[in-house]
Motif scaffolding. Structure first.
Motif, PDB file in Angstrom:
ATOM      1  N   GLU A 178     -57.777  42.477  53.562  1.00  0.00           N
ATOM      2  CA  GLU A 178     -56.688  41.730  51.920  1.00  0.00           C
ATOM      3  C   GLU A 178     -57.918  41.478  51.079  1.00  0.00           C
ATOM      4  OE1 GLU A 178     -56.787  38.381  54.663  1.00  0.00           O
ATOM      5  OE2 GLU A 178     -56.618  39.239  56.302  1.00  0.00           O
ATOM      6  N   ASN A 179     -57.068  40.470  50.967  1.00  0.00           N
ATOM      7  CA  ASN A 179     -57.918  39.991  49.735  1.00  0.00           C
ATOM      8  C   ASN A 179     -58.535  38.136  49.660  1.00  0.00           C
ATOM      9  OD1 ASN A 179     -56.906  41.495  47.116  1.00  0.00           O
ATOM     10  ND2 ASN A 179     -54.987  41.243  47.722  1.00  0.00           N
ATOM     11  N   SER A 180     -58.697  38.202  50.871  1.00  0.00           N
ATOM     12  CA  SER A 180     -59.222  37.143  51.536  1.00  0.00           C
ATOM     13  C   SER A 180     -60.632  36.690  50.992  1.00  0.00           C
ATOM     14  CB  SER A 180     -59.035  37.159  52.453  1.00  0.00           C
ATOM     15  OG  SER A 180     -57.481  36.356  52.943  1.00  0.00           O
ATOM     16  N   LYS A 184     -63.535  33.220  45.415  1.00  0.00           N
ATOM     17  CA  LYS A 184     -62.293  31.840  44.639  1.00  0.00           C
ATOM     18  C   LYS A 184     -61.798  32.701  43.421  1.00  0.00           C
ATOM     19  CE  LYS A 184     -62.353  29.112  48.233  1.00  0.00           C
ATOM     20  NZ  LYS A 184     -61.784  27.405  48.305  1.00  0.00           N
ATOM     21  N   GLY A 188     -59.502  35.026  45.331  1.00  0.00           N
ATOM     22  CA  GLY A 188     -59.999  35.345  46.659  1.00  0.00           C
ATOM     23  C   GLY A 188     -59.979  33.892  47.049  1.00  0.00           C
ATOM     24  N   GLY A 189     -60.096  33.990  48.873  1.00  0.00           N
ATOM     25  CA  GLY A 189     -59.801  33.079  49.121  1.00  0.00           C
ATOM     26  C   GLY A 189     -61.285  32.083  49.393  1.00  0.00           C
ATOM     27  N   TRP A 190     -62.322  32.839  49.867  1.00  0.00           N
ATOM     28  CA  TRP A 190     -63.825  32.952  50.211  1.00  0.00           C
ATOM     29  C   TRP A 190     -64.946  32.376  49.228  1.00  0.00           C
ATOM     30  CZ3 TRP A 190     -62.214  34.915  53.907  1.00  0.00           C
ATOM     31  CH2 TRP A 190     -62.673  34.885  55.142  1.00  0.00           C
ATOM     32  N   PHE A 411     -60.660  33.086  59.431  1.00  0.00           N
ATOM     33  CA  PHE A 411     -60.377  32.277  58.446  1.00  0.00           C
ATOM     34  C   PHE A 411     -59.726  30.620  58.035  1.00  0.00           C
ATOM     35  CE2 PHE A 411     -58.833  36.990  59.480  1.00  0.00           C
ATOM     36  CZ  PHE A 411     -59.799  37.439  58.067  1.00  0.00           C
ATOM     37  N   HIS A 414     -62.644  29.103  56.318  1.00  0.00           N
ATOM     38  CA  HIS A 414     -62.619  29.584  54.715  1.00  0.00           C
ATOM     39  C   HIS A 414     -61.987  29.386  53.853  1.00  0.00           C
ATOM     40  CE1 HIS A 414     -66.673  31.825  55.822  1.00  0.00           C
ATOM     41  NE2 HIS A 414     -66.088  32.199  56.642  1.00  0.00           N
ATOM     42  N   LEU A 415     -60.617  29.570  54.609  1.00  0.00           N
ATOM     43  CA  LEU A 415     -59.143  29.727  53.346  1.00  0.00           C
ATOM     44  C   LEU A 415     -58.960  28.066  53.587  1.00  0.00           C
ATOM     45  CD1 LEU A 415     -57.486  32.782  54.746  1.00  0.00           C
ATOM     46  CD2 LEU A 415     -59.674  32.549  52.871  1.00  0.00           C
ATOM     47  N   TYR A 419     -53.959  28.585  50.573  1.00  0.00           N
ATOM     48  CA  TYR A 419     -53.945  30.293  49.588  1.00  0.00           C
ATOM     49  C   TYR A 419     -53.349  30.828  51.114  1.00  0.00           C
ATOM     50  CZ  TYR A 419     -56.350  34.862  49.569  1.00  0.00           C
ATOM     51  OH  TYR A 419     -56.451  35.845  48.838  1.00  0.00           O
ATOM     52  N   ARG A 421     -52.460  34.690  52.003  1.00  0.00           N
ATOM     53  CA  ARG A 421     -53.157  36.307  52.351  1.00  0.00           C
ATOM     54  C   ARG A 421     -52.771  37.475  52.005  1.00  0.00           C
ATOM     55  NH1 ARG A 421     -54.634  35.606  58.291  1.00  0.00           N
ATOM     56  NH2 ARG A 421     -56.054  37.740  58.360  1.00  0.00           N
TER      57      ARG A 421
END
Length: 520
Positions: A178-180, A184, A188-190, A411, A414-415, A419, A421
């Motif tokens: 996944e794009n997480s 960022k 993404g989410g990281w 998750f 971090h997210l 955000y 997913r």
């Protein structure tokens, strides 16, 4: 005689409470570690065996359930346990009189301990019913929808036109990608990029996105596990099976009414092959690819039969992704030497929950094993893409099969709450150019016509099944009706799906369920 009867009732009460404790601890484990996983996913794998699942995953589940199990068991047994000493007594002076109160056992509960245990069991079933989401699942089976029937663009009835020079097609499914894990900065989410190579590929090539940056597909009902992810991206349909259906692997008619990518490519004269590092029979994958395109299957059993590895060389589920990419190159080279176009589809596995499989020699640059596994997988894919550049007339599609099933708490650390997913996608060497690549709302159901378009196939009406060609300017179903509505409708039962897609398998599975119920 009375003593024996009381003893038997006491033992039976304990057995019932143990069962109740198992139900509660299992429900809590599912609730805590699989909150994003739906019951239909669990039902599918329950009735399609666990032979392809890593034993480590099962053992981890047992280990994480043990402590809650013993705590629940202790709490439920204490009220009906008798102690020989007086540590469970409370003594109080009231008007110069000594009063004694028994904490364990509670006199009333001890007297009616069998009834107490039955009540506990009923309450545990009720709690599990709600914690796991069975209530919503049963509702979805009894609540019917005509959404699929009303929006289904019949596969064989849609005119598909291939280019004069047919392109080779390689589809790489990445487990739980996944794009997480993208930074960022790029969507993404990281805070940092765990998968910089995959991030770079998405920036350089076509990446259909739900935002103006790197993004991907939303996950709808019936698409959230590997087999369902593969089915949804190659049939433009979710995977829906009856509750308590017997092993779907016992039928060779996997979605007999579906007109899949393999069916189309076989009719167009393609050579077809599917490769996975685990047992391809797991979850009915072998049946699906055999039924729809008669794919050549290469799995862990094939590798052993061909002498590429020994039984003792098995790791986790079968063979690791390093061997997967090595043998994939060999198979692709062989396919490219033939005089027919080919479709080679393969599936990674190192990034499977829980925590993934970290190969020897992989760098450990991040704080968790799961991140390190993803980072190494990203490097492996980049190396494969570089190698593939030597293959002419070939389109590569890289897709996550579904969102990660890792503990949601992983998750949450971090997210951000905002955000969303989404599932990773990249199209490399596509002959089609997208009208609108970014700020789309779409699901894995839209990938099937989009994959065909990427190799130059002209699609009448730009829609197949429930999917829309993302290269076109046509709206997807989730853009027309909104995601939540589509998701809710797909969760419901469908007469059209049962009769026209499952066909005889629907009644077959119901019959198997009835036989199983009668035997038990």
């Amino acid at each position: 005689m009375d003593n024996k009867r009381h003893l038997k009732k006491g033992i039976l009460a304990i057995v019932i409470i143990v069962i109740a404790s198992v139900i509660l601890s299992f429900s809590l484990y599912i609730r805590n570690y699989f909150s994003d996983q739906t019951v239909d996913e669990m039902v599918f794998y329950l009735f399609n065996g666990v032979g392809g699942t890593s034993k480590d995953v099962i053992l981890t589940g047992i280990q994480k359930s043990l402590f809650p199990f013993f705590m629940i068991l202790l709490a439920l047994l204490l009220p009906i346990c008798r102690f020989k000493d007086r540590i469970n007594m409370i003594e109080m002076n009231v008007n110069r009189k000594k009063l004694h109160f028994s904490i364990f056992p509670n006199k009333t509960l001890y007297k009616y301990r069998f009834s107490y245990s039955v009540i506990v069991l009923v309450l545990s079933l009720f709690a599990g019913y709600h914690l796991i989401g069975v209530k919503q699942y049963v509702a979805s089976l009894t609540d019917y929808s005509t959404f699929i029937e009303e929006n289904y663009a019949g596969g064989a009835d849609v005119n598909l036109t291939f280019p004069e020079q047919k392109r080779n097609l390689i589809i790489l499914y990445m487990e739980s990608m996944e794009n997480s894990f993208i930074s960022k900065e790029n969507g993404g989410g990281w805070e940092y990029s765990v998968v910089p190579e995959l991030e770079n590929l998405a920036l350089k090539h076509i990446n259909f996105s739900n935002t103006e940056k790197i993004g991907g597909a939303y996950q709808v009902e019936g698409t959230g596990w590997t087999v369902a992810g593969i089915v949804s991206t190659t049939t433009r349909l979710p995977l829906k099976i009856p509750i308590n259906g017997n092993e779907y692997t016992s039928s060779d008619q996997f979605l007999a009414g579906a007109y899949a990518l393999g069916d189309v490519l076989k009719e167009a004269g393609y050579n077809l092959e599917f490769m996975a590092g685990s047992d391809a029979n797991f979850g009915g994958r072998s049946n699906y690819f055999k039924k729809h395109g008669d794919y050549k299957i290469f799995d862990v059993n094939t590798a052993i039969e061909q002498g590429k590895m020994d039984e003792s060389d098995r790791v986790w589920w079968g063979f690791d992704d390093t061997h997967l990419f090595t043998w994939a190159k060999e198979e692709i080279t062989e396919l490219a030497e033939q005089d027919k176009p080919f479709n080679f589809t393969f599936l990674t596995a190192n990034t499977h929950f829980q925590d993934g499989y970290l190969e020897e020699g992989a760098e450990e640059i991040y704080g968790t094993q799961y991140e390190n596994v993803y980072a190494y997988s990203s490097k492996q894919v980049a190396e494969f893409v570089e190698w593939l550049q030597q293959q002419p007339n070939t389109t590569l599609v890289i897709l996550g099969d579904h969102l990660s099933m890792q503990d949601p708490k992983f998750f949450e650390e971090h997210l951000s709450d905002e955000y969303e997913r989404t599932i990773y996608n990249v199209f490399i060497n596509s002959v089609a150019t997208p009208v609108q690549e970014k700020n789309r709302t779409f699901t894995s159901l839209d990938m099937y016509p989009t994959i065909l378009a990427s190799i130059g196939v002209q699609i009448e009406g730009e829609r197949l099944g429930l999917g829309t060609n993302l290269f076109s300017g046509e709206k997807t179903l989730t853009e027309e009706h909104k995601f939540n509505f589509v998701n809710e409708e797909l969760a419901k039962n469908s007469d059209f799906y049962n009769s026209n897609i499952l066909r005889d398998d629907y009644l077959y599975l119901l019959e198997q369920t009835e036989e199983t119920n009668q035997e038990s």
